[in-house]
Design a protein around this motif. Sequence first.
Motif, PDB file in Angstrom:
ATOM      1  N   CYS A  15     -39.571 -34.169  30.245  1.00  0.00           N
ATOM      2  CA  CYS A  15     -38.653 -33.339  31.016  1.00  0.00           C
ATOM      3  C   CYS A  15     -37.810 -34.174  31.952  1.00  0.00           C
ATOM      4  O   CYS A  15     -36.723 -33.772  32.323  1.00  0.00           O
ATOM      5  CB  CYS A  15     -39.421 -32.299  31.832  1.00  0.00           C
ATOM      6  SG  CYS A  15     -40.187 -31.059  30.794  1.00  0.00           S
ATOM      7  N   GLY A  16     -38.305 -35.297  32.374  1.00  0.00           N
ATOM      8  CA  GLY A  16     -37.534 -36.169  33.235  1.00  0.00           C
ATOM      9  C   GLY A  16     -37.421 -35.691  34.667  1.00  0.00           C
ATOM     10  O   GLY A  16     -36.864 -36.361  35.503  1.00  0.00           O
ATOM     11  N   ALA A  32     -40.032 -28.066  24.288  1.00  0.00           N
ATOM     12  CA  ALA A  32     -38.952 -28.519  23.411  1.00  0.00           C
ATOM     13  C   ALA A  32     -39.070 -30.014  23.122  1.00  0.00           C
ATOM     14  O   ALA A  32     -38.788 -30.459  22.008  1.00  0.00           O
ATOM     15  CB  ALA A  32     -37.602 -28.198  24.036  1.00  0.00           C
ATOM     16  N   ALA A  33     -39.480 -30.796  24.120  1.00  0.00           N
ATOM     17  CA  ALA A  33     -39.622 -32.240  23.940  1.00  0.00           C
ATOM     18  C   ALA A  33     -40.751 -32.581  22.975  1.00  0.00           C
ATOM     19  O   ALA A  33     -40.735 -33.637  22.339  1.00  0.00           O
ATOM     20  CB  ALA A  33     -39.860 -32.917  25.284  1.00  0.00           C
ATOM     21  N   LEU A  34     -41.731 -31.710  22.862  1.00  0.00           N
ATOM     22  CA  LEU A  34     -42.819 -31.909  21.903  1.00  0.00           C
ATOM     23  C   LEU A  34     -42.448 -31.388  20.523  1.00  0.00           C
ATOM     24  O   LEU A  34     -42.720 -32.025  19.510  1.00  0.00           O
ATOM     25  CB  LEU A  34     -44.096 -31.209  22.388  1.00  0.00           C
ATOM     26  CG  LEU A  34     -44.731 -31.781  23.645  1.00  0.00           C
ATOM     27  CD1 LEU A  34     -45.863 -30.889  24.115  1.00  0.00           C
ATOM     28  CD2 LEU A  34     -45.229 -33.186  23.391  1.00  0.00           C
ATOM     29  N   VAL A  66     -38.271 -41.776  23.130  1.00  0.00           N
ATOM     30  CA  VAL A  66     -39.623 -41.893  22.604  1.00  0.00           C
ATOM     31  C   VAL A  66     -40.078 -40.465  22.300  1.00  0.00           C
ATOM     32  O   VAL A  66     -39.939 -39.584  23.148  1.00  0.00           O
ATOM     33  CB  VAL A  66     -40.561 -42.560  23.633  1.00  0.00           C
ATOM     34  CG1 VAL A  66     -41.988 -42.607  23.107  1.00  0.00           C
ATOM     35  CG2 VAL A  66     -40.056 -43.944  24.008  1.00  0.00           C
ATOM     36  N   ALA A  67     -40.572 -40.222  21.091  1.00  0.00           N
ATOM     37  CA  ALA A  67     -41.015 -38.876  20.724  1.00  0.00           C
ATOM     38  C   ALA A  67     -41.995 -38.365  21.773  1.00  0.00           C
ATOM     39  O   ALA A  67     -42.964 -39.042  22.106  1.00  0.00           O
ATOM     40  CB  ALA A  67     -41.664 -38.882  19.344  1.00  0.00           C
ATOM     41  N   ALA A  68     -41.709 -37.186  22.315  1.00  0.00           N
ATOM     42  CA  ALA A  68     -42.512 -36.558  23.367  1.00  0.00           C
ATOM     43  C   ALA A  68     -42.592 -37.432  24.613  1.00  0.00           C
ATOM     44  O   ALA A  68     -43.562 -37.376  25.362  1.00  0.00           O
ATOM     45  CB  ALA A  68     -43.908 -36.197  22.869  1.00  0.00           C
ATOM     46  N   GLY A  69     -41.550 -38.229  24.833  1.00  0.00           N
ATOM     47  CA  GLY A  69     -41.534 -39.119  25.984  1.00  0.00           C
ATOM     48  C   GLY A  69     -40.143 -39.236  26.573  1.00  0.00           C
ATOM     49  O   GLY A  69     -39.273 -38.412  26.315  1.00  0.00           O
ATOM     50  N   PRO A  70     -39.930 -40.289  27.354  1.00  0.00           N
ATOM     51  CA  PRO A  70     -38.659 -40.430  28.072  1.00  0.00           C
ATOM     52  C   PRO A  70     -37.508 -40.870  27.170  1.00  0.00           C
ATOM     53  O   PRO A  70     -37.709 -41.416  26.084  1.00  0.00           O
ATOM     54  CB  PRO A  70     -38.976 -41.508  29.105  1.00  0.00           C
ATOM     55  CG  PRO A  70     -40.022 -42.341  28.451  1.00  0.00           C
ATOM     56  CD  PRO A  70     -40.866 -41.367  27.666  1.00  0.00           C
ATOM     57  N   PRO A 155     -31.566 -30.979  26.083  1.00  0.00           N
ATOM     58  CA  PRO A 155     -31.163 -31.864  24.989  1.00  0.00           C
ATOM     59  C   PRO A 155     -32.146 -33.003  24.768  1.00  0.00           C
ATOM     60  O   PRO A 155     -32.662 -33.587  25.719  1.00  0.00           O
ATOM     61  CB  PRO A 155     -29.799 -32.375  25.413  1.00  0.00           C
ATOM     62  CG  PRO A 155     -29.737 -32.180  26.883  1.00  0.00           C
ATOM     63  CD  PRO A 155     -30.613 -31.010  27.192  1.00  0.00           C
ATOM     64  N   LEU A 156     -32.404 -33.300  23.507  1.00  0.00           N
ATOM     65  CA  LEU A 156     -33.260 -34.428  23.180  1.00  0.00           C
ATOM     66  C   LEU A 156     -32.604 -35.751  23.550  1.00  0.00           C
ATOM     67  O   LEU A 156     -33.265 -36.715  23.903  1.00  0.00           O
ATOM     68  CB  LEU A 156     -33.589 -34.437  21.670  1.00  0.00           C
ATOM     69  CG  LEU A 156     -34.493 -33.318  21.181  1.00  0.00           C
ATOM     70  CD1 LEU A 156     -34.597 -33.345  19.665  1.00  0.00           C
ATOM     71  CD2 LEU A 156     -35.874 -33.427  21.810  1.00  0.00           C
ATOM     72  N   PHE A 157     -31.269 -35.789  23.446  1.00  0.00           N
ATOM     73  CA  PHE A 157     -30.523 -37.002  23.715  1.00  0.00           C
ATOM     74  C   PHE A 157     -29.482 -36.742  24.803  1.00  0.00           C
ATOM     75  O   PHE A 157     -28.340 -36.404  24.520  1.00  0.00           O
ATOM     76  CB  PHE A 157     -29.831 -37.485  22.425  1.00  0.00           C
ATOM     77  CG  PHE A 157     -30.779 -37.665  21.278  1.00  0.00           C
ATOM     78  CD1 PHE A 157     -31.675 -38.727  21.258  1.00  0.00           C
ATOM     79  CD2 PHE A 157     -30.795 -36.765  20.224  1.00  0.00           C
ATOM     80  CE1 PHE A 157     -32.559 -38.889  20.203  1.00  0.00           C
ATOM     81  CE2 PHE A 157     -31.676 -36.929  19.171  1.00  0.00           C
ATOM     82  CZ  PHE A 157     -32.566 -37.988  19.154  1.00  0.00           C
ATOM     83  N   PRO A 158     -29.880 -36.840  26.082  1.00  0.00           N
ATOM     84  CA  PRO A 158     -28.961 -36.535  27.188  1.00  0.00           C
ATOM     85  C   PRO A 158     -27.746 -37.458  27.193  1.00  0.00           C
ATOM     86  O   PRO A 158     -27.883 -38.683  27.191  1.00  0.00           O
ATOM     87  CB  PRO A 158     -29.805 -36.727  28.440  1.00  0.00           C
ATOM     88  CG  PRO A 158     -31.142 -37.175  28.012  1.00  0.00           C
ATOM     89  CD  PRO A 158     -31.184 -37.262  26.539  1.00  0.00           C
ATOM     90  N   ASP A 159     -26.559 -36.860  27.189  1.00  0.00           N
ATOM     91  CA  ASP A 159     -25.305 -37.615  27.170  1.00  0.00           C
ATOM     92  C   ASP A 159     -25.183 -38.596  28.328  1.00  0.00           C
ATOM     93  O   ASP A 159     -24.552 -39.638  28.196  1.00  0.00           O
ATOM     94  CB  ASP A 159     -24.100 -36.661  27.214  1.00  0.00           C
ATOM     95  CG  ASP A 159     -23.955 -35.867  25.929  1.00  0.00           C
ATOM     96  OD1 ASP A 159     -24.488 -36.303  24.894  1.00  0.00           O
ATOM     97  OD2 ASP A 159     -23.305 -34.804  25.965  1.00  0.00           O
TER      98      ASP A 159
END
Length: 163
Positions: A15-16, A32-34, A66-70, A155-159
């Motif tokens: 989630c960051g 969602a990240a998982l 990283v899958a399920a990570g930062p 988003p999985l890939f934050p701009d």
Amino acid sequence: MRIVMLLSLSVLAACGGGTATRRGSSPTCGIAALAGPTALLEEFRTPQQTLSEPPSRLPERTVARVAAGPALAAILGRSDSGLVVGVEGTLPPNSQPAFGVLVTQKGGATKGVMLYEGDPVEGAPRLGIVSIGGRTLPLLGIEVDMARIEDPNCPLFPDSLAQ
């Protein structure tokens, strides 16, 4: 108990804190990240989505998650052997990614690179390499409808990391 604690830490890292907390959707973003990285791997089973060659147009910078990570900033380049993704920053402790997946949106826009532990997707063509922390990993690629795998609020890939 240890598994629950590791899962909780993964959710918080995914989630960051920043954007997710401001929107008040930390639990949603954690789920969602998982789920997103798992759904992404499942897309390799869909015909005509696995990339057999790198996209012709690539941004200079992107996001590696990283899958399920930062998520971390990354740079993209080309070499004689294909694409080269250089991941900037430090991996979380005990993180041992084994391969990366270049994710493109239907229509060709590069979204980012997801880093996974375990064996690469069997039969998927190699597009190049991922360089991270002194290690070199194989890079695969897939073209997906991002609406199928991510929550638009998380988003999985934050701009912001790709700039």
